[in-house]
Design a protein around this motif. Structure first.
Motif, PDB file in Angstrom:
ATOM      1  N   VAL A  51      -0.732  19.332  13.374  1.00 48.97           N
ATOM      2  CA  VAL A  51       0.942  19.508  13.452  1.00 48.97           C
ATOM      3  C   VAL A  51       1.081  19.043  14.694  1.00 48.97           C
ATOM      4  O   VAL A  51       0.504  19.483  15.909  1.00 48.97           O
ATOM      5  CB  VAL A  51       1.264  21.121  13.274  1.00 48.97           C
ATOM      6  CG1 VAL A  51       2.516  21.336  13.664  1.00 48.97           C
ATOM      7  CG2 VAL A  51       0.714  21.646  12.125  1.00 48.97           C
ATOM      8  N   ILE A  52       1.966  18.219  14.902  1.00 49.93           N
ATOM      9  CA  ILE A  52       2.263  17.570  16.168  1.00 49.93           C
ATOM     10  C   ILE A  52       3.611  17.763  16.576  1.00 49.93           C
ATOM     11  O   ILE A  52       4.588  18.172  15.965  1.00 49.93           O
ATOM     12  CB  ILE A  52       2.745  15.863  15.902  1.00 49.93           C
ATOM     13  CG1 ILE A  52       1.450  15.308  14.968  1.00 49.93           C
ATOM     14  CG2 ILE A  52       2.824  15.225  17.103  1.00 49.93           C
ATOM     15  CD1 ILE A  52       0.112  15.092  15.813  1.00 49.93           C
TER      16      ILE A  52
ATOM     17  N   ARG B 122      11.356  14.467  21.965  1.00 48.57           N
ATOM     18  CA  ARG B 122      12.093  13.775  20.944  1.00 48.57           C
ATOM     19  C   ARG B 122      12.453  12.305  21.286  1.00 48.57           C
ATOM     20  O   ARG B 122      13.442  11.975  21.847  1.00 48.57           O
ATOM     21  CB  ARG B 122      13.342  14.334  20.843  1.00 48.57           C
ATOM     22  CG  ARG B 122      14.296  13.967  19.553  1.00 48.57           C
ATOM     23  CD  ARG B 122      15.439  14.903  19.247  1.00 48.57           C
ATOM     24  NE  ARG B 122      15.118  16.120  18.903  1.00 48.57           N
ATOM     25  CZ  ARG B 122      14.705  16.626  17.670  1.00 48.57           C
ATOM     26  NH1 ARG B 122      14.616  15.242  16.789  1.00 48.57           N
ATOM     27  NH2 ARG B 122      14.429  17.698  17.245  1.00 48.57           N
ATOM     28  N   PHE B 123      11.320  11.662  21.747  1.00 44.31           N
ATOM     29  CA  PHE B 123      11.509  10.120  21.807  1.00 44.31           C
ATOM     30  C   PHE B 123      11.666   9.293  20.958  1.00 44.31           C
ATOM     31  O   PHE B 123      11.187   9.506  19.463  1.00 44.31           O
ATOM     32  CB  PHE B 123      10.237   9.423  22.854  1.00 44.31           C
ATOM     33  CG  PHE B 123       9.962  10.186  24.064  1.00 44.31           C
ATOM     34  CD1 PHE B 123      11.200  10.445  24.925  1.00 44.31           C
ATOM     35  CD2 PHE B 123       8.930  10.586  24.663  1.00 44.31           C
ATOM     36  CE1 PHE B 123      11.068  11.192  26.134  1.00 44.31           C
ATOM     37  CE2 PHE B 123       8.638  10.956  25.916  1.00 44.31           C
ATOM     38  CZ  PHE B 123       9.877  11.243  26.834  1.00 44.31           C
ATOM     39  N   PRO B 124      12.164   8.209  20.701  1.00 41.14           N
ATOM     40  CA  PRO B 124      12.253   7.102  19.723  1.00 41.14           C
ATOM     41  C   PRO B 124      11.254   6.939  18.738  1.00 41.14           C
ATOM     42  O   PRO B 124      11.017   6.846  17.508  1.00 41.14           O
ATOM     43  CB  PRO B 124      13.050   6.120  20.384  1.00 41.14           C
ATOM     44  CG  PRO B 124      13.947   6.491  21.482  1.00 41.14           C
ATOM     45  CD  PRO B 124      13.035   7.502  21.905  1.00 41.14           C
TER      46      PRO B 124
ATOM     47  N   GLY C 189       9.299  16.939   7.893  1.00 42.56           N
ATOM     48  CA  GLY C 189       8.795  18.125   8.123  1.00 42.56           C
ATOM     49  C   GLY C 189       7.924  18.453   9.710  1.00 42.56           C
ATOM     50  O   GLY C 189       7.995  19.439   9.916  1.00 42.56           O
ATOM     51  N   LEU C 190       7.630  17.417  10.049  1.00 44.93           N
ATOM     52  CA  LEU C 190       7.184  17.403  11.508  1.00 44.93           C
ATOM     53  C   LEU C 190       8.125  17.049  12.464  1.00 44.93           C
ATOM     54  O   LEU C 190       7.892  17.399  13.534  1.00 44.93           O
ATOM     55  CB  LEU C 190       5.981  16.374  11.697  1.00 44.93           C
ATOM     56  CG  LEU C 190       4.572  16.982  10.904  1.00 44.93           C
ATOM     57  CD1 LEU C 190       3.503  15.882  10.900  1.00 44.93           C
ATOM     58  CD2 LEU C 190       4.039  18.412  11.466  1.00 44.93           C
ATOM     59  N   ARG C 191       9.059  16.398  12.130  1.00 44.96           N
ATOM     60  CA  ARG C 191      10.203  16.084  13.150  1.00 44.96           C
ATOM     61  C   ARG C 191      11.003  17.236  13.750  1.00 44.96           C
ATOM     62  O   ARG C 191      11.435  17.187  14.721  1.00 44.96           O
ATOM     63  CB  ARG C 191      11.391  14.982  12.286  1.00 44.96           C
ATOM     64  CG  ARG C 191      11.804  13.989  13.386  1.00 44.96           C
ATOM     65  CD  ARG C 191      12.785  13.196  12.683  1.00 44.96           C
ATOM     66  NE  ARG C 191      12.036  12.191  11.765  1.00 44.96           N
ATOM     67  CZ  ARG C 191      12.145  11.612  10.529  1.00 44.96           C
ATOM     68  NH1 ARG C 191      13.584  11.732  10.174  1.00 44.96           N
ATOM     69  NH2 ARG C 191      11.664  10.772   9.759  1.00 44.96           N
ATOM     70  N   ARG C 192      10.868  18.180  12.815  1.00 46.37           N
ATOM     71  CA  ARG C 192      11.657  19.446  13.290  1.00 46.37           C
ATOM     72  C   ARG C 192      10.867  20.067  14.742  1.00 46.37           C
ATOM     73  O   ARG C 192      11.642  20.785  15.329  1.00 46.37           O
ATOM     74  CB  ARG C 192      11.836  20.545  12.250  1.00 46.37           C
ATOM     75  CG  ARG C 192      10.213  21.098  11.737  1.00 46.37           C
ATOM     76  CD  ARG C 192      10.223  21.686  10.233  1.00 46.37           C
ATOM     77  NE  ARG C 192      10.351  23.229  10.570  1.00 46.37           N
ATOM     78  CZ  ARG C 192       9.692  23.960   9.905  1.00 46.37           C
ATOM     79  NH1 ARG C 192       9.203  23.698   8.985  1.00 46.37           N
ATOM     80  NH2 ARG C 192       9.896  25.495  10.263  1.00 46.37           N
ATOM     81  N   PHE C 193       9.526  19.563  14.939  1.00 44.15           N
ATOM     82  CA  PHE C 193       8.855  20.075  15.905  1.00 44.15           C
ATOM     83  C   PHE C 193       8.980  19.214  17.185  1.00 44.15           C
ATOM     84  O   PHE C 193       7.913  19.321  18.080  1.00 44.15           O
ATOM     85  CB  PHE C 193       7.367  20.394  15.424  1.00 44.15           C
ATOM     86  CG  PHE C 193       7.208  21.315  14.400  1.00 44.15           C
ATOM     87  CD1 PHE C 193       7.836  22.456  14.418  1.00 44.15           C
ATOM     88  CD2 PHE C 193       6.479  20.907  13.487  1.00 44.15           C
ATOM     89  CE1 PHE C 193       7.870  23.376  13.269  1.00 44.15           C
ATOM     90  CE2 PHE C 193       6.179  21.973  12.475  1.00 44.15           C
ATOM     91  CZ  PHE C 193       6.948  23.109  11.970  1.00 44.15           C
TER      92      PHE C 193
ATOM     93  N   ALA D 142       1.704  23.019   4.287  1.00 36.99           N
ATOM     94  CA  ALA D 142       2.510  21.835   3.879  1.00 36.99           C
ATOM     95  C   ALA D 142       3.117  20.731   4.558  1.00 36.99           C
ATOM     96  O   ALA D 142       3.059  19.669   4.354  1.00 36.99           O
ATOM     97  CB  ALA D 142       3.851  22.580   3.246  1.00 36.99           C
ATOM     98  N   VAL D 143       3.218  20.987   5.908  1.00 35.90           N
ATOM     99  CA  VAL D 143       3.558  20.012   7.027  1.00 35.90           C
ATOM    100  C   VAL D 143       2.519  19.295   7.256  1.00 35.90           C
ATOM    101  O   VAL D 143       2.573  18.074   7.501  1.00 35.90           O
ATOM    102  CB  VAL D 143       4.467  20.859   8.277  1.00 35.90           C
ATOM    103  CG1 VAL D 143       5.617  21.311   7.949  1.00 35.90           C
ATOM    104  CG2 VAL D 143       3.409  21.579   8.825  1.00 35.90           C
ATOM    105  N   ARG D 144       1.099  19.639   7.446  1.00 31.88           N
ATOM    106  CA  ARG D 144      -0.048  19.098   7.709  1.00 31.88           C
ATOM    107  C   ARG D 144      -0.217  17.836   6.441  1.00 31.88           C
ATOM    108  O   ARG D 144      -0.557  16.923   6.860  1.00 31.88           O
ATOM    109  CB  ARG D 144      -1.250  19.901   7.749  1.00 31.88           C
ATOM    110  CG  ARG D 144      -1.139  20.828   9.225  1.00 31.88           C
ATOM    111  CD  ARG D 144      -2.238  22.080   8.978  1.00 31.88           C
ATOM    112  NE  ARG D 144      -2.291  22.979  10.161  1.00 31.88           N
ATOM    113  CZ  ARG D 144      -2.644  22.928  11.153  1.00 31.88           C
ATOM    114  NH1 ARG D 144      -3.403  21.882  11.648  1.00 31.88           N
ATOM    115  NH2 ARG D 144      -2.487  23.809  12.040  1.00 31.88           N
ATOM    116  N   LEU D 145      -0.071  18.327   5.020  1.00 28.25           N
ATOM    117  CA  LEU D 145      -0.322  17.546   4.100  1.00 28.25           C
ATOM    118  C   LEU D 145       0.865  16.282   4.325  1.00 28.25           C
ATOM    119  O   LEU D 145       0.525  15.371   3.938  1.00 28.25           O
ATOM    120  CB  LEU D 145      -0.159  18.351   3.071  1.00 28.25           C
ATOM    121  CG  LEU D 145      -1.287  19.373   2.587  1.00 28.25           C
ATOM    122  CD1 LEU D 145      -1.331  19.829   1.275  1.00 28.25           C
ATOM    123  CD2 LEU D 145      -2.567  18.089   2.311  1.00 28.25           C
TER     124      LEU D 145
END
Length: 370
Positions: free
Chosen positions: A277-278, A282-284, A293-297, A324-327
């Motif tokens: 999980v990354i 919030r860099f481009p 699912g991972l952009r939320r983090f 789910a987010v890892r997959l």
């Protein structure tokens, strides 16, 4: 055809990935010390050559002063122009915004500007890097030499393909106690000091978390000394064997990449490949890379409260939500499989080599006409 990869050694995992399935057999010559003079000698002997410049900052590794770095930069620039004059093909991959190791930014940018002039193909790993190059070198964003070839995933390198998905689906719960991972070379621009300050001991205690830092680098000892009073941090400031990395990433609640600046992150690709999980600023580059699912983090850069909020959210995920987010991240890694990426690089090589042949023929015709 001879392919000079410079300045880089053949133990680079990244180069092994991007050369996995080029489609053409090249005589690959890794030249950690530069290799441009050798490439020029081959061209003068009428041997076709492609020079692939990787991490141009390493041309300045032996510089000790600004003046010395300037002299080295001028020599490198002269050799690059000579390669082009002799109809050699130059492929340049842009990896970073500024040097990771050498302190001579002006000399680095002089080489970078020269490469923007002479390169046959300019490879960037994401669209965000094009804006960076435009600002640094004046290169037009629609220059025909630019080609976006994403950083490959690490599929098949650290473990057999398919194992990450199988193990994630078989997991029944989180590691005890849960931990937040910082991984990779311990350098100033990686921002591990920001991470440790933001995720302080009271925060870790509230969430029942430990912090774990794993990796080599010049900043590691200083970080450990500065945080010697903390009993919630586990330190492993050495090389982590490859076979231990997959379990480390999958058992961590999240992998924090607290960069102060970034153009491309190989550790992020490794994290996606191994089912991590990354958590990152919030860099481009990260917005472009990560799935929804991972952009939320992604947290707001340089905002410790934002980082704490995101890590709190990750820590509250149920095992099913975490899986789910890892997959979802594994899906990105599969799309960026190194075989696919290396084939795209092979196409860039072939296009550059074809232009080189045309240039050599034109030069011969001009010589005959004279």
């Amino acid at each position: 055809m001879k392919l000079f990869i410079c300045p880089v050694s053949n133990d680079s995992l990244y180069v092994q990935l991007i050369h996995r399935d080029l489609g053409v057999n090249y005589t690959r010559l890794f030249r950690k010390g530069g290799g441009l003079a050798e490439a020029i000698a081959c061209l003068e002997a009428s041997e076709p050559v492609i020079v692939h410049v990787q991490w141009e900052e390493f041309h300045l590794n032996s510089a000790r002063t600004e003046q010395g770095a300037k002299r080295m930069a001028e020599q490198v620039i002269a050799e690059l122009r000579k390669v082009k004059q002799l109809s050699g093909a130059i492929v340049w991959t842009v990896h970073n915004q500024l040097p990771h190791k050498v302190p001579f930014n002006d000399a680095f940018l002089r080489i970078r500007s020269a490469l923007a002039e002479v390169a046959s193909r300019i490879v960037v790993h994401n669209a965000a890097s094009i804006d960076m190059l435009t600002a640094q070198t004046g290169l037009s964003g629609d220059d025909r030499r630019l080609t976006v070839i994403p950083h490959p995933s690490y599929a098949g390198m650290y473990e057999p393909e398919g194992r990450a998905a199988a193990e994630l689906r078989a997991q029944t719960g989180a590691a005890e106690p849960p931990f937040v991972l910082g991984f990779g070379a311990m350098r100033r621009q990686k921002g591990f000091d920001f991470m440790l300050d933001a995720l302080d001991a009271p925060f870790a205690a509230r969430h029942g978390l430990r912090l774990r830092l794993s990796g080599k680098g010049e900043e590691g000892a200083a970080l450990q000394l500065a945080h010697a009073h903390r009993t919630d941090i586990d330190w492993r400031l050495d090389y982590v064997p490859q076979d231990e990395v997959p379990a480390l990433f999958r058992s961590a609640a999240c992998l924090v990449l607290p960069y102060r600046r970034v153009a491309t992150s190989g550790v992020a690709l490794l994290g996606l490949t191994l089912g991590g999980v990354i958590v990152a600023p919030r860099f481009p580059a990260f917005v472009e890379l990560l799935p929804p699912g991972l952009r939320r983090f992604l947290y707001e850069p340089d905002d410790p409260a934002s980082l704490r909020d995101v890590v709190s959210e990750v820590a509250a995920l149920s095992p099913e939500e975490s899986r789910a987010v890892r997959l979802e991240g594994l899906g990105v890694a599969e799309a960026l499989h190194p075989s696919r990426i290396s084939r795209a690089l092979g196409e860039a090589y072939r296009a550059a080599a074809q232009e080189m042949r045309f240039a050599a023929e034109d030069a011969r015709h001009e010589s005959l006409d004279a």
